[in-house]
Design an enzyme around this catalytic site. Structure first.
Site, PDB file in Angstrom:
ATOM      1  N   ASP A 175       0.331   9.052   0.939  1.00  0.00           N
ATOM      2  CA  ASP A 175       0.917  10.362   0.621  1.00  0.00           C
ATOM      3  C   ASP A 175       2.364  10.341   0.121  1.00  0.00           C
ATOM      4  O   ASP A 175       3.196   9.616   0.674  1.00  0.00           O
ATOM      5  CB  ASP A 175       0.963  11.244   1.874  1.00  0.00           C
ATOM      6  CG  ASP A 175      -0.317  11.258   2.645  1.00  0.00           C
ATOM      7  OD1 ASP A 175      -1.319  10.750   2.137  1.00  0.00           O
ATOM      8  OD2 ASP A 175      -0.309  11.768   3.774  1.00  0.00           O
ATOM      9  N   TRP A 228       0.831  -1.210   0.000  1.00  0.00           N
ATOM     10  CA  TRP A 228       0.000   0.000   0.000  1.00  0.00           C
ATOM     11  C   TRP A 228       0.862   1.256   0.000  1.00  0.00           C
ATOM     12  O   TRP A 228       1.857   1.307   0.716  1.00  0.00           O
ATOM     13  CB  TRP A 228      -0.851  -0.012   1.283  1.00  0.00           C
ATOM     14  CG  TRP A 228      -1.443   1.302   1.657  1.00  0.00           C
ATOM     15  CD1 TRP A 228      -0.844   2.296   2.378  1.00  0.00           C
ATOM     16  CD2 TRP A 228      -2.744   1.778   1.330  1.00  0.00           C
ATOM     17  NE1 TRP A 228      -1.700   3.360   2.524  1.00  0.00           N
ATOM     18  CE2 TRP A 228      -2.872   3.066   1.891  1.00  0.00           C
ATOM     19  CE3 TRP A 228      -3.826   1.231   0.620  1.00  0.00           C
ATOM     20  CZ2 TRP A 228      -4.044   3.828   1.768  1.00  0.00           C
ATOM     21  CZ3 TRP A 228      -4.987   1.989   0.496  1.00  0.00           C
ATOM     22  CH2 TRP A 228      -5.082   3.268   1.072  1.00  0.00           C
TER      23      TRP A 228
HETATM   24  C1  FRU Z   1      -3.125  11.968   4.667  1.00  0.00           C
HETATM   25  C2  FRU Z   1      -2.746  11.272   5.954  1.00  0.00           C
HETATM   26  C3  FRU Z   1      -1.822  12.131   6.788  1.00  0.00           C
HETATM   27  C4  FRU Z   1      -1.076  11.135   7.606  1.00  0.00           C
HETATM   28  C5  FRU Z   1      -0.950   9.959   6.674  1.00  0.00           C
HETATM   29  C6  FRU Z   1      -1.025   8.628   7.345  1.00  0.00           C
HETATM   30  O1  FRU Z   1      -3.501  11.111   3.641  1.00  0.00           O
HETATM   31  O2  FRU Z   1      -3.927  10.914   6.652  1.00  0.00           O
HETATM   32  O3  FRU Z   1      -2.467  13.125   7.525  1.00  0.00           O
HETATM   33  O4  FRU Z   1       0.163  11.615   8.030  1.00  0.00           O
HETATM   34  O5  FRU Z   1      -1.991  10.082   5.722  1.00  0.00           O
HETATM   35  O6  FRU Z   1      -0.683   7.601   6.482  1.00  0.00           O
END
Ligand code: FRU
Length: 494
Positions: free
Chosen positions: A44, A41
């Protein structure tokens, strides 16, 4: 000791990646030219940076499964933003502040400091008091192997900010000082908090850079802040603001007060699969952004982890875009010119008049292709123009330019039997003679740019390879297209 635990956890992740990557590579839904992880997976983009002659992408990563869990930072490098070499996992959960199955090393950013590559990330743990998020540092001498700072965490949530709503630090340097913007929530209103430091280790609160007064949700994820000419841009991914999931604001910023006074706000992308963009500078000065091509369960039309999960992976990044600003403070997001290097099978057509009868059209193999054209609004008398892509076996994805209602939409309800939703945006037609359209299709995604790249839609679709037809038609009249360019796009991921 703690160094050893991270190394052990990275080795374990690496073993699983090596075991699975050949199988995952053959997945039917794998993208051809969009960035993906080797297995598992991703969400970000993190730590995007041009460092020592290469582009570095880090990413939120669960190497073990095609669903979100136990966040690591994956790492890859590239010379051209299209062909990637995967490096060892950069960060793995290993410490009291980040070792939790529903936590780990959350999003953050990278910067060069003191001759080293510094990463700042959010450590997320839960020791029975609920989830706790703190800002942490890791660094590397060689840009490949990272070590977490012994004194982590370097920042804990300020008073009034819940421990589980303080994340995603983005750092930059201005003159001799480091600055960092971090997402937070206070009294159920989203905030971007500004901090500063002289050494990347000791941070002090400076000001609330900007905040929601209710109109922009209860939490801003992945804030990013950067200059464009004499203006500044704040990008945020709001939670709790409906379909407005990737927002930018442009305005004035004052380093004396640490306050951002924004005058204009807009949407970076109206599609359902564009989230958490992060910016970085190319060596030639271009401001580039990359986002995660997917969505979370609080966003419209989220269904589950998605069909690619069955192939042992999930998630890709959207096309890298260059950010530019118009005179009135609006932002344009242009596909990077590097993409021109993978064009093949070029076709051009000067003019094309389309009526009510559906016309078959060709671009590349109909799966991985690019199409660029202009709509002549003076010669067009139709109410709407429809371009349907990935058609076949009774399925299709329909992009509609509705001139009568000044609305553009992308309809996924018949795309693949799984995807859903119609993404919509307003078209700016007043006084216009022509409308530009630019389309990028890949195995499992469709990105459409229009209105000088200010009005864009990124949507994932999981269409089979038999769905490779393109069809054009106009409603109630004719649509005239001109300057048409069609290309196939070469495979970059094998
Ligand atoms: C955004 C988020 C961030 C966090 C990350 C966790 O997509 O929710 O705020 O750091 O993904 O995977």
């Amino acid at each position: 000791m703690s160094k050893k635990i991270m190394l052990r956890n990275i080795e374990r992740a690496q073993r699983v990646i090596n075991e699975n990557k050949e199988t995952v590579k053959n997945g039917r839904m794998r993208q051809h030219y969009h960035f993906m992880a080797e297995t598992g997976w991703i969400n970000d983009p993190n730590g995007l940076i041009y460092y020592k002659g290469k582009y570095h992408f880090f990413y939120q990563y669960n190497p073990y499964y095609g669903h979100w869990d136990y966040m690591h930072w994956g790492h890859a490098v590239s010379d051209d933003l299209l062909h990637w070499e995967y490096l060892p996992v950069a960060l793995a959960p290993s410490e009291i502040y980040d070792d939790h199955m529903r936590g780990g090393c959350f999003s953050g950013s990278a910067i060069e400091h003191d001759g080293k590559l510094f990463l700042m990330f959010t450590g997320v743990t839960n020791e029975g008091r609920g989830f706790e998020q703190t800002q942490c540092i890791a660094y590397s001498e060689d840009g490949v192997h990272f070590e977490k700072y012994e004194g982590n965490p370097v920042l804990t949530p300020p008073k009034g900010v819940p421990a589980h709503q303080f994340r995603d630090p983005k750092v930059w340097k201005h003159e001799d000082t480091y600055y960092m913007v971090c997402g937070a929530s206070k009294e159920d209103r989203a905030q971007a908090l500004l901090y500063r430091s002289n050494d990347m280790i000791h941070w002090t609160f400076f000001n609330v850079l900007a905040e929601s007064r209710g109109e922009w949700g209860y939490m801003w994820e992945c804030p990013d802040f950067y200059p464009m000419g004499d203006q500044y841009v704040l990008m945020v991914s709001p939670m709790g603001a409906g379909e407005r999931t990737v927002v930018y604001m442009t305005g004035d910023f004052d380093y004396e007060t640490g306050k951002f006074d924004y005058h204009y706000s807009g949407e970076i992308d109206w599609g359902f699969d564009y989230y958490a963009p992060q910016s970085f500078l190319a060596p030639d000065g271009r401001r580039l952004i990359v986002a995660w091509a997917n969505c979370w369960d609080w966003m419209p039309f989220w269904k589950d982890w998605g069909p690619a999960y069955k192939e042992g992976w999930c998630g890709s990044f959207n096309i890298v875009r260059e950010v530019r600003m118009t005179k009135d403070g609006r932002l344009q997001f242009l596909p990077v010119r590097e993409l021109e290097s993978i064009r093949t099978d070029q076709k051009r057509q000067d003019n094309l008049t389309i009526g009510a009868a559906e016309m078959d059209w060709k671009a590349g193999d109909g799966v991985s292709f690019e199409m660029k054209f202009k709509i002549d609004l003076e010669k067009t008398n139709a109410d709407a123009f429809l371009i349907s892509v990935r058609c076949g076996g009774g399925k299709r994805t329909v992009c509609k330019f509705d001139f009568q209602h000044a609305q553009m939409s992308v309809d996924r309800s018949e795309s693949d039997g799984w995807s859903k939703g119609i993404s919509r945006s307003v078209m700016n037609l007043k006084g216009r003679k022509e409308l530009d359209v630019h389309i990028f299709s890949d195995q499992s995604s469709l990105e459409i740019f229009t209105d000088n790249y200010t009005n864009n839609h990124s949507n994932n679709i999981f269409a089979g390879n038999g769905q490779n037809e393109i069809k054009l038609c106009a409603c109630n009249g004719e649509t005239v297209l001109f300057n048409m360019e069609m290309y196939g796009l070469l495979e970059c991921n094998k």
